[in-house]
Enzyme design. Structure first.
Site: not given
Length: 339
Positions: A152, A230, A232, A256, A261, A301, A303-304
């Site tokens: 990435i 983006t 963790r 993101d 979380e 969360h 971005a993917f």
């Protein structure tokens, strides 16, 4: 004909997989495969699972004909690799699927912050077309600091060069020849914090990277820089981030992911019905403070989460199944190097 069973399947995935595996004997199940229902499926030859199916040695020994486990994830620690090796069961995974997808989302956050698009949108939807407070900055000539030059991170560097940015990067493992190929320079961690106009995180989360950006080093960041995450949430100490944004040390943040979380191993895990929701309330409250700051953009969360990225997961899984059946195995987990 080989019997193929897919577990933990979402409804939208079924027609796509049926079309891609037309002519094959396929079974679909919404549930995980577990000790309660294993007896119903122990005659299948191939199974495809997500991370919530815990395939330990007891479950693996229950199968009569199992030859392939195709996990629809990058990680495979939910599978007893040692037992698979003993039982001559091949394990295949999805090594990559969203490098460009996450990189594109990274720049979406950067551009939103540098051109104040989120503020402009909120204003114009109220039919207010004034430009006061909306002056942005150019990316050209700015220095982007990339922490983590993996798949990435490399995509982010490519995109940054398209904006004519200068790029510096920090990574524990420096790959020879990569600087020249992508046009960036490896620097120390402190050097990157000190000299970056924008910092973007693209490293994994583990014990060593927990609170990589924290109260002890956030003050080293160039005054007025932007921080993008983006990767963790646990990479950034939330309290330190709130204070840096409040006192002007950072001019903004694009997030993101949040520290509040629950532990996320796979990005697609957040879409699962089984994704746990119990999180630390103190950190969640701090995240609420971030959500109310007008110089912070938070996305869930996401971005993917593109059509193409999710299809790549399924396409890779299909390739893994077809490759095995044609005796041309692809994306095999190299069990030998783990034992």
């Amino acid at each position: 004909m080989s019997k193929i069973a897919f577990f933990e399947v979402e409804e939208w995935e079924k027609p796509y997989l049926k079309e891609k595996l037309k002519g094959y004997n396929i079974l679909f199940f919404n549930d995980t495969i577990n000790k309660v229902n294993i007896d119903k499926f122990k005659d299948v030859d191939i199974i495809s699972v997500f991370i919530y199916s815990k395939l330990d040695k007891v479950l693996i020994n229950k199968f009569n004909n199992l030859k392939l486990i195709a996990t629809r994830s990058t990680g495979f620690d939910h599978i007893d690799i040692q037992k698979c090796m003993e039982n001559k069961v091949i394990v295949c995974n999805v090594p990559t699927y969203g490098e460009n997808t996450v990189a594109e989302h990274t720049f979406a956050l950067i551009l939103n912050l540098t051109r104040k698009i989120h503020k402009a949108w909120e204003r114009t939807r109220r039919l207010d077309f004034s430009q006061e407070g909306l002056r942005g900055i150019d990316l050209r000539g700015k220095t982007l600091g990339v922490i983590g030059v993996g798949s990435i991170g490399k995509h982010v560097i490519r995109m940054a060069k398209g904006f004519e940015m200068d790029v510096i990067a920090y990574d524990v493992f420096k790959v020879k020849g990569l600087e020249r190929k992508f046009g960036f320079k490896y620097v120390s961690f402190d050097n990157l914090l000190k000299n970056s106009d924008i910092i973007s995180l693209h490293c994994p989360y583990n014990k060593k990277t927990h609170h990589l950006i924290n109260k002890n080093n956030i003050g080293k960041i160039k005054k007025g820089a932007l921080l993008i995450n983006t990767a963790r949430g646990g990479l950034i100490e939330t309290d330190a981030l709130v204070k840096a944004l409040d006192n002007g040390g950072l001019s903004g943040a694009g997030l993101d992911v949040l520290e509040g979380e629950c532990f996320v191993k796979e990005d697609t895990q957040v879409m699962s019905k089984q994704f746990p929701k119990k999180c630390d309330m103190r950190i969640i409250l701090e995240d609420h403070i971030l959500a109310k700051m007008d110089n912070v953009i938070i996305t869930p969360h996401n971005a993917f989460n593109s059509v193409e990225a999710l299809q790549r997961i399924l396409d890779t899984t299909v390739d893994n199944v077809k490759g095995f059946l044609k005796k041309k195995v692809v994306n095999k987990v190299d069990v030998g190097k783990y034992f």
